[in-house]
Design a protein around this motif. Structure first.
Motif, PDB file in Angstrom:
ATOM      1  N   TRP A   5      21.591  15.299  60.081  1.00 23.78           N
ATOM      2  CA  TRP A   5      21.712  16.012  61.350  1.00 23.78           C
ATOM      3  C   TRP A   5      21.084  15.188  62.476  1.00 23.78           C
ATOM      4  O   TRP A   5      21.592  15.122  63.584  1.00 23.78           O
ATOM      5  CB  TRP A   5      21.032  17.359  61.195  1.00 23.78           C
ATOM      6  N   GLU A  18      30.438  17.252  57.474  1.00 24.61           N
ATOM      7  CA  GLU A  18      30.209  18.574  56.878  1.00 24.61           C
ATOM      8  C   GLU A  18      29.601  19.533  57.903  1.00 24.61           C
ATOM      9  O   GLU A  18      29.915  20.715  57.929  1.00 24.61           O
ATOM     10  CB  GLU A  18      29.254  18.473  55.680  1.00 24.61           C
ATOM     11  N   MET A  19      28.737  19.003  58.750  1.00 27.83           N
ATOM     12  CA  MET A  19      28.088  19.829  59.768  1.00 27.83           C
ATOM     13  C   MET A  19      29.094  20.187  60.861  1.00 27.83           C
ATOM     14  O   MET A  19      29.144  21.323  61.321  1.00 27.83           O
ATOM     15  CB  MET A  19      26.897  19.067  60.341  1.00 27.83           C
ATOM     16  N   ARG A  20      29.896  19.201  61.272  1.00 24.53           N
ATOM     17  CA  ARG A  20      30.905  19.449  62.306  1.00 24.53           C
ATOM     18  C   ARG A  20      31.909  20.480  61.795  1.00 24.53           C
ATOM     19  O   ARG A  20      32.314  21.377  62.543  1.00 24.53           O
ATOM     20  CB  ARG A  20      31.596  18.139  62.686  1.00 24.53           C
ATOM     21  N   ALA A  21      32.305  20.402  60.513  1.00 27.66           N
ATOM     22  CA  ALA A  21      33.251  21.370  59.942  1.00 27.66           C
ATOM     23  C   ALA A  21      32.659  22.777  59.952  1.00 27.66           C
ATOM     24  O   ALA A  21      33.357  23.751  60.231  1.00 27.66           O
ATOM     25  CB  ALA A  21      33.629  20.958  58.515  1.00 27.66           C
ATOM     26  N   ARG A  22      31.383  22.870  59.675  1.00 24.87           N
ATOM     27  CA  ARG A  22      30.738  24.180  59.598  1.00 24.87           C
ATOM     28  C   ARG A  22      30.459  24.758  60.986  1.00 24.87           C
ATOM     29  O   ARG A  22      30.611  25.950  61.214  1.00 24.87           O
ATOM     30  CB  ARG A  22      29.439  24.073  58.816  1.00 24.87           C
ATOM     31  N   LEU A  23      30.053  23.917  61.933  1.00 23.16           N
ATOM     32  CA  LEU A  23      29.610  24.412  63.241  1.00 23.16           C
ATOM     33  C   LEU A  23      30.602  24.157  64.367  1.00 23.16           C
ATOM     34  O   LEU A  23      30.441  24.698  65.459  1.00 23.16           O
ATOM     35  CB  LEU A  23      28.249  23.813  63.588  1.00 23.16           C
ATOM     36  N   GLY A  24      31.582  23.298  64.127  1.00 21.81           N
ATOM     37  CA  GLY A  24      32.676  23.076  65.073  1.00 21.81           C
ATOM     38  C   GLY A  24      32.249  22.773  66.493  1.00 21.81           C
ATOM     39  O   GLY A  24      31.409  21.908  66.743  1.00 21.81           O
ATOM     40  N   GLU A  51      21.223  21.955  47.787  1.00 22.52           N
ATOM     41  CA  GLU A  51      20.319  23.085  47.921  1.00 22.52           C
ATOM     42  C   GLU A  51      18.889  22.628  47.653  1.00 22.52           C
ATOM     43  O   GLU A  51      18.643  21.896  46.697  1.00 22.52           O
ATOM     44  CB  GLU A  51      20.688  24.175  46.924  1.00 22.52           C
TER      45      GLU A  51
END
Length: 167
Positions: A5, A18-24, A51
């Motif tokens: 991040w 993965e972060m961009r996909a989740r938070l757009g 995790e």
């Protein structure tokens, strides 16, 4: 993506996919690479896309943190691979151990074992090609810890906080 991040924008100019996909669209876009200098970061205890977990069999220190030297080796390898082998300097690495008195502190086997394992893990990471250029133990002597004040001891030297004598 806890470390990525912060580091992906520095090294790659954008947040992890993965972060961009989740938070757009809630994440800002960068118009150019954030830094041209070599960045710094810390925290091998942080999540690298898995995790956060602990195992009852893992050694824990007086902070309640799992102290698994293999985790340091794997984090160094992950950083090296993900960011094209940057120079890495570990600026703080140590363990708080339960030392209620000087007698206990003088038999500092847990801390000795901690450093032995973590320095060995650094050597293994270097053998894998990690560009680790420095390692600094935390801490020379017991000091004030932000979360617990003088109740947790990280020092290689024991401090009697009443007399300030250092052993």
């Amino acid at each position: 993506f806890q470390i990525a991040w912060f580091t992906d924008p520095v090294f790659r100019g954008d947040y992890p996919p993965e972060m961009r996909a989740r938070l757009g669209d809630r994440l800002p876009r960068f118009s150019e690479r954030v830094f041209s200098e070599d960045p710094t970061w810390s925290g091998y205890w942080a999540d690298i896309g898995a995790e956060l977990s602990s195992d009852p069999a893992w050694e824990k220190n007086d902070m309640g943190w799992s102290t698994v030297a293999d985790g340091l080796r794997e984090m160094l390898s992950w950083i090296s691979h993900r960011y094209s082998h940057p120079m890495i300097v570990i600026t703080e690495n140590g363990s708080a151990e339960h030392e209620p008195d000087l007698r206990t502190a003088l038999n500092d086997e847990k801390r000795r074992s901690y450093f032995e394992g973590h320095i060995r893990a650094c050597g293994q990471a270097i053998e894998r090609g990690v560009n680790l250029q420095g390692y600094f133990a935390w801490s020379l002597m017991d000091n004030f810890e932000w979360q617990f004040g003088y109740k947790r001891r990280f020092g290689l030297c024991y401090v009697d906080f009443d007399s300030l004598e250092r052993t």
